[in-house]
Design an enzyme around this catalytic site. Structure first.
Site, PDB file in Angstrom:
ATOM      1  N   GLY A  47       0.783  -1.230   0.000  1.00  0.00           N
ATOM      2  CA  GLY A  47       0.000   0.000   0.000  1.00  0.00           C
ATOM      3  C   GLY A  47       0.812   1.276   0.000  1.00  0.00           C
ATOM      4  CG  HIS A  48       4.098   3.813   1.842  1.00  0.00           C
ATOM      5  ND1 HIS A  48       5.382   4.254   1.630  1.00  0.00           N
ATOM      6  CD2 HIS A  48       3.459   4.825   2.455  1.00  0.00           C
ATOM      7  CE1 HIS A  48       5.517   5.472   2.117  1.00  0.00           C
ATOM      8  NE2 HIS A  48       4.371   5.834   2.628  1.00  0.00           N
ATOM      9  CE1 TYR A  49       1.922   6.990  -0.509  1.00  0.00           C
ATOM     10  CE2 TYR A  49       4.259   7.129  -0.953  1.00  0.00           C
ATOM     11  CZ  TYR A  49       3.163   7.533  -0.237  1.00  0.00           C
ATOM     12  OH  TYR A  49       3.297   8.453   0.756  1.00  0.00           O
ATOM     13  CB  VAL A  54       8.484   5.153  -1.260  1.00  0.00           C
ATOM     14  CG1 VAL A  54       9.370   5.980  -0.351  1.00  0.00           C
ATOM     15  CG2 VAL A  54       8.595   5.637  -2.698  1.00  0.00           C
TER      16      VAL A  54
END
Length: 144
Positions: A47-49, A54
Site C-alpha cells: 500500500g505504500h505506494y 517507497v
C-alpha cells in the site's frame, strides 16, 4: 558481526516487524552499524505506494531504533530490559528508500542516564544519507 538469528536473541521483534538483517559493527553502549535489505516482498509495499514502492519514513526510524536497540541490549546489565521510544528530534528524510536498496544504519550513543537515553542515528543507501535523527528511549523492565 551478528546474523539474524543472533539479532533475534537480543531483540524481541519478529516478522514482519524485525527491520534489522545483520549487525556489521558493535561497541556495546557506544556505537553500532547494521543493515536492512529492502525487498519488494516487504508487506508495507502493498500500500505504500502501489506502482511506486517507497519505504515509509517511520519504518526507517524504526529500523534505526532497532539497530540502536541491539547496541543497548548487548550490554549484560540491559539484557532483561526493553527499549521504548520516548521521542525523536531533528529527524530528516533526504531521499527515498526503494526495493533492492540496502539500508546501512549507523547509531551512536549520545547519552544514557539511569534508564533514559538518547542515540543519534543515520541511514544510508550506498554513500547517500537518506535519513537521520536523534532517538530518545526509556529502558523498561521486561517483567513490568
Amino acid at each position: 558481526m551478528l546474523d539474524s538469528t543472533e539479532i533475534m536473541d537480543i531483540l524481541p521483534h519478529r516478522y514482519p516487524f524485525l527491520l534489522v538483517d545483520r549487525i556489521l559493527e558493535l561497541e556495546s553502549l557506544k556505537r553500532v552499524v547494521g543493515i536492512k535489505n529492502v525487498t519488494i516482498n516487504e508487506p508495507f509495499f502493498v500500500g505504500h505506494y502501489p506502482g511506486h514502492p517507497v519505504m515509509p519514513g517511520v519504518l526507517i526510524c524504526e529500523a534505526m531504533a532497532q539497530v540502536a536497540g541491539v547496541m543497548l541490549l548487548s550490554a549484560e546489565e540491559h539484557r532483561k530490559l526493553l527499549p521504548m521510544f520516548t521521542g525523536m528530534d531533528k529527524v530528516r528524510f533526504r531521499a527515498s528508500v526503494r526495493p533492492g536498496d540496502t539500508l546501512r544504519i549507523e547509531s551512536e550513543m549520545l547519552r544514557i542516564r539511569g534508564m533514559m537515553g538518547k542515540v543519534a542515528g543515520r541511514a544510508y543507501v550506498g554513500e547517500n544519507l537518506v535519513a537521520e535523527g536523534e532517538l530518545m528511549f526509556y529502558l523498561k523492565d521486561i517483567n513490568e
